[in-house]
Scaffold this active site. Structure first.
Site, PDB file in Angstrom:
ATOM      1  N   SER A 124       0.546  -1.097   0.036  1.00  0.00           N
ATOM      2  CA  SER A 124      -0.051  -0.187  -0.044  1.00  0.00           C
ATOM      3  C   SER A 124       0.826   1.119   0.145  1.00  0.00           C
ATOM      4  O   SER A 124       2.043   1.185   0.535  1.00  0.00           O
ATOM      5  CB  SER A 124      -0.929  -0.199   1.204  1.00  0.00           C
ATOM      6  OG  SER A 124      -1.418   1.210   1.474  1.00  0.00           O
ATOM      7  N   TYR A 149      -1.367  -0.944  11.149  1.00  0.00           N
ATOM      8  CA  TYR A 149      -1.507  -1.600   9.674  1.00  0.00           C
ATOM      9  C   TYR A 149      -0.449  -1.227   8.949  1.00  0.00           C
ATOM     10  O   TYR A 149      -0.148  -2.160   8.052  1.00  0.00           O
ATOM     11  CB  TYR A 149      -2.948  -0.924   9.267  1.00  0.00           C
ATOM     12  CG  TYR A 149      -3.295  -0.998   7.858  1.00  0.00           C
ATOM     13  CD1 TYR A 149      -3.535  -2.171   7.151  1.00  0.00           C
ATOM     14  CD2 TYR A 149      -3.016   0.059   6.850  1.00  0.00           C
ATOM     15  CE1 TYR A 149      -3.540  -2.256   5.633  1.00  0.00           C
ATOM     16  CE2 TYR A 149      -3.226   0.235   5.806  1.00  0.00           C
ATOM     17  CZ  TYR A 149      -3.364  -1.091   5.044  1.00  0.00           C
ATOM     18  OH  TYR A 149      -3.527  -1.132   3.777  1.00  0.00           O
ATOM     19  N   LYS A 153       2.547  -3.491   6.538  1.00  0.00           N
ATOM     20  CA  LYS A 153       2.825  -3.407   5.097  1.00  0.00           C
ATOM     21  C   LYS A 153       4.190  -3.395   4.926  1.00  0.00           C
ATOM     22  O   LYS A 153       4.828  -3.935   4.013  1.00  0.00           O
ATOM     23  CB  LYS A 153       1.847  -2.386   4.370  1.00  0.00           C
ATOM     24  CG  LYS A 153       0.570  -2.770   4.230  1.00  0.00           C
ATOM     25  CD  LYS A 153       0.273  -3.923   3.397  1.00  0.00           C
ATOM     26  CE  LYS A 153      -1.419  -4.032   3.317  1.00  0.00           C
ATOM     27  NZ  LYS A 153      -1.515  -5.532   2.889  1.00  0.00           N
ATOM     28  N   ASP A 298      -4.048  11.924   8.670  1.00  0.00           N
ATOM     29  CA  ASP A 298      -4.127  11.925   7.024  1.00  0.00           C
ATOM     30  C   ASP A 298      -2.948  12.772   6.750  1.00  0.00           C
ATOM     31  O   ASP A 298      -2.394  13.740   7.260  1.00  0.00           O
ATOM     32  CB  ASP A 298      -5.398  12.736   6.920  1.00  0.00           C
ATOM     33  CG  ASP A 298      -6.620  11.896   6.729  1.00  0.00           C
ATOM     34  OD1 ASP A 298      -6.560  10.597   6.534  1.00  0.00           O
ATOM     35  OD2 ASP A 298      -7.841  12.147   6.906  1.00  0.00           O
TER      36      ASP A 298
HETATM   37  C1  UD1 Z   1      -6.494   4.794   3.762  1.00  0.00           C
HETATM   38  C2  UD1 Z   1      -5.410   4.416   4.704  1.00  0.00           C
HETATM   39  C3  UD1 Z   1      -4.475   3.632   3.618  1.00  0.00           C
HETATM   40  C4  UD1 Z   1      -5.226   2.376   3.108  1.00  0.00           C
HETATM   41  C5  UD1 Z   1      -6.193   3.062   2.535  1.00  0.00           C
HETATM   42  C6  UD1 Z   1      -7.031   1.802   1.719  1.00  0.00           C
HETATM   43  C7  UD1 Z   1      -4.962   5.977   6.461  1.00  0.00           C
HETATM   44  C8  UD1 Z   1      -3.780   7.155   7.038  1.00  0.00           C
HETATM   45  N1  UD1 Z   1      -4.588   5.575   5.234  1.00  0.00           N
HETATM   46  O1  UD1 Z   1      -5.863   5.927   2.703  1.00  0.00           O
HETATM   47  O2  UD1 Z   1      -3.440   3.083   4.727  1.00  0.00           O
HETATM   48  O3  UD1 Z   1      -4.198   1.698   2.390  1.00  0.00           O
HETATM   49  O4  UD1 Z   1      -7.109   3.909   2.961  1.00  0.00           O
HETATM   50  O5  UD1 Z   1      -7.946   2.303   0.692  1.00  0.00           O
HETATM   51  O6  UD1 Z   1      -6.170   5.556   6.917  1.00  0.00           O
HETATM   52  N2  UD1 Z   1     -12.003  11.328   3.535  1.00  0.00           N
HETATM   53  C9  UD1 Z   1     -13.090  12.626   4.077  1.00  0.00           C
HETATM   54  N3  UD1 Z   1     -14.000  12.009   4.519  1.00  0.00           N
HETATM   55  C10 UD1 Z   1     -14.349  10.741   4.928  1.00  0.00           C
HETATM   56  C11 UD1 Z   1     -13.516   9.846   4.393  1.00  0.00           C
HETATM   57  C12 UD1 Z   1     -12.192  10.181   3.986  1.00  0.00           C
HETATM   58  O7  UD1 Z   1     -12.526  13.768   3.981  1.00  0.00           O
HETATM   59  O8  UD1 Z   1     -15.506  10.360   5.444  1.00  0.00           O
HETATM   60  C13 UD1 Z   1     -10.893  12.128   3.112  1.00  0.00           C
HETATM   61  C14 UD1 Z   1      -9.463  11.729   3.857  1.00  0.00           C
HETATM   62  O9  UD1 Z   1      -9.452  12.605   4.782  1.00  0.00           O
HETATM   63  C15 UD1 Z   1      -8.576  11.473   2.608  1.00  0.00           C
HETATM   64  C16 UD1 Z   1      -9.149  11.117   1.551  1.00  0.00           C
HETATM   65  O10 UD1 Z   1     -10.661  11.536   1.850  1.00  0.00           O
HETATM   66  O11 UD1 Z   1      -8.078  12.843   2.485  1.00  0.00           O
HETATM   67  C17 UD1 Z   1      -9.114   9.716   1.288  1.00  0.00           C
HETATM   68  O12 UD1 Z   1      -9.526   9.062   2.638  1.00  0.00           O
HETATM   69  P1  UD1 Z   1      -9.431   7.226   2.589  1.00  0.00           P
HETATM   70  O13 UD1 Z   1     -10.362   6.894   1.483  1.00  0.00           O
HETATM   71  O14 UD1 Z   1      -9.668   6.937   3.857  1.00  0.00           O
HETATM   72  O15 UD1 Z   1      -8.016   6.949   2.183  1.00  0.00           O
HETATM   73  P2  UD1 Z   1      -6.606   7.136   2.666  1.00  0.00           P
HETATM   74  O16 UD1 Z   1      -6.661   8.029   4.049  1.00  0.00           O
HETATM   75  O17 UD1 Z   1      -5.956   7.977   1.572  1.00  0.00           O
END
Ligand code: UD1
Length: 335
Positions: A124, A149, A153, A298
């Site tokens: 990842s 987690y 990885k 994040d």
């Molecule tokens: C996350 C995990 C990563 C994992 C991946 C799997 C973390 C730090 N990283 O990545 O290890 O491999 O998921 O898919 O958790 N967001 C919102 N609102 C929400 C959900 C997300 O604003 O309800 C934003 C988050 O702040 C981020 C972006 O959307 O900026 C992507 O979030 P997410 O889909 O959870 O992925 P990652 O955090 O990038």
């Protein structure tokens, strides 16, 4: 040629199973359904017009994996089976260390005793953690993991690398996925998050479907063009095809020992707000959302340098974020 797919009923696993069959391979799934559902198997069958063999079994059991390797004359294995919730891993680190590390060690032990030489590992972009080098290249220095987690990885990549370096007859690749989204265009398979989704796209589609009242955008004051985080959203079907190409590459190698790692992303950064706008366009819905506080852990921006996988394996992503969102929405409407 038979390829073992651990976690083959999961989100990325099920799409890879379809891509493997389409490329002429015979995937054999092992899944314990602890974080996946049987409907993935019927979805795969609907797309392919025939079932794919599946063992309902625990990947941490050495004898089970050895028996499957032997009975099915497996030539290569793709190891998806792992827990993946960042927050849960902080609450329950042993669950993550035990499951995610033991299953890889078990697979490598069985590969050794049964003479299986080709292993693809699901890594990842989380391994890049808070690294500020953008786009992230495979040479980017790996900082301390931000969660158990993420640590599983990082450690798993090291385990695979060390086993190859020890002279074992093994060829391994770790694929570092950026943010997988989307679903099969048939809407027969897709992502099935348990409970409230942690990830952005399932949260968006569930909000669009009225299952969640509103989406909270985690942080609108980042140092990015629109203040929200930037990510590299990769369509799950592109990701699945990357596995097929990487497995073909391993099988074609003439050397007995090989290890490498590749980013799998689009190389295109998109913000959370851009994802919301694109979803509104493809779904015709106006999404109820608000800007909230930042989420702990994040990173402001993370996107891939994809030149290595392009030049070494000839793979590039073909689908856009918009296509991923349209497919994810079509899938959501079947749920
Ligand atoms: C996350 C995990 C990563 C994992 C991946 C799997 C973390 C730090 N990283 O990545 O290890 O491999 O998921 O898919 O958790 N967001 C919102 N609102 C929400 C959900 C997300 O604003 O309800 C934003 C988050 O702040 C981020 C972006 O959307 O900026 C992507 O979030 P997410 O889909 O959870 O992925 P990652 O955090 O990038």
């Amino acid at each position: 040629m038979n390829i073992l797919v651990t976690g083959g009923a999961g989100f990325i696993g099920s799409h890879t199973v379809v891509a493997l069959v389409e490329a002429g391979f015979e995937p054999i799934i092992v899944d314990d359904f602890s974080n996946s559902e049987k409907r993935a198997l019927s979805g795969i069958e609907r797309i392919l017009g025939r079932p794919v063999k599946c063992y309902e079994a625990d990947c941490n059991n050495l004898e089970t994996i050895q028996n499957i390797f032997r009975q099915e004359q497996i030539q290569g294995a793709i190891h998806f089976a792992a827990f993946k919730a960042v927050g849960e891993s902080v609450q329950n680190p042993l669950k993550y260390y035990e499951n995610n590390l033991v299953s890889l060690i078990t697979l490598l032990k069985a590969a050794h005793t049964e003479g299986v030489k080709n292993i693809l590992f699901s890594s990842s972009a989380t391994v890049y953690g808070l690294s500020e080098e953008l786009p992230a290249t495979e040479q980017t220095l790996i900082p301390k993991a931000m969660s158990p987690y993420g640590n599983t990885k990082q450690i798993s990549e090291e385990i695979l690398r060390d086993v190859v370096a020890s002279g074992a007859l093994l060829r391994g690749i770790s694929l570092r996925y950026f943010n997988p989204i989307g679903a099969h265009p048939s809407a027969a398979i897709g992502e099935l998050p348990l409970g409230v989704p942690n990830n952005l796209v399932p949260y968006i589609t569930q909000t669009g479907a009225g299952i969640r009242e509103k989406l909270t955008v985690f942080g609108g004051d980042y140092d990015t063009p629109d203040g929200t985080c930037l990510r590299d959203f990769i369509h799950v079907c592109d990701l699945a095809e990357a596995h097929v190409i990487a497995m073909k590459y391993l099988l074609s190698l003439e050397v007995d020992n090989y290890y490498d790692v590749f980013n799998v992303g689009t190389g295109v950064p998109n913000s959370v707000l851009e994802a919301i706008t694109a979803f509104e366009e493809v779904s015709g819905k106006s999404l109820h959302y608000e800007i909230g506080a930042r989420r702990d852990g994040d990173v402001p921006s993370l996107y891939a340098d994809v030149s290595k996988i392009k030049s070494a394996l000839g793979w590039t992503a073909k689908r856009s974020m918009k296509e991923g969102l349209a497919d994810a929405w079509r899938w959501q409407q079947t749920l």
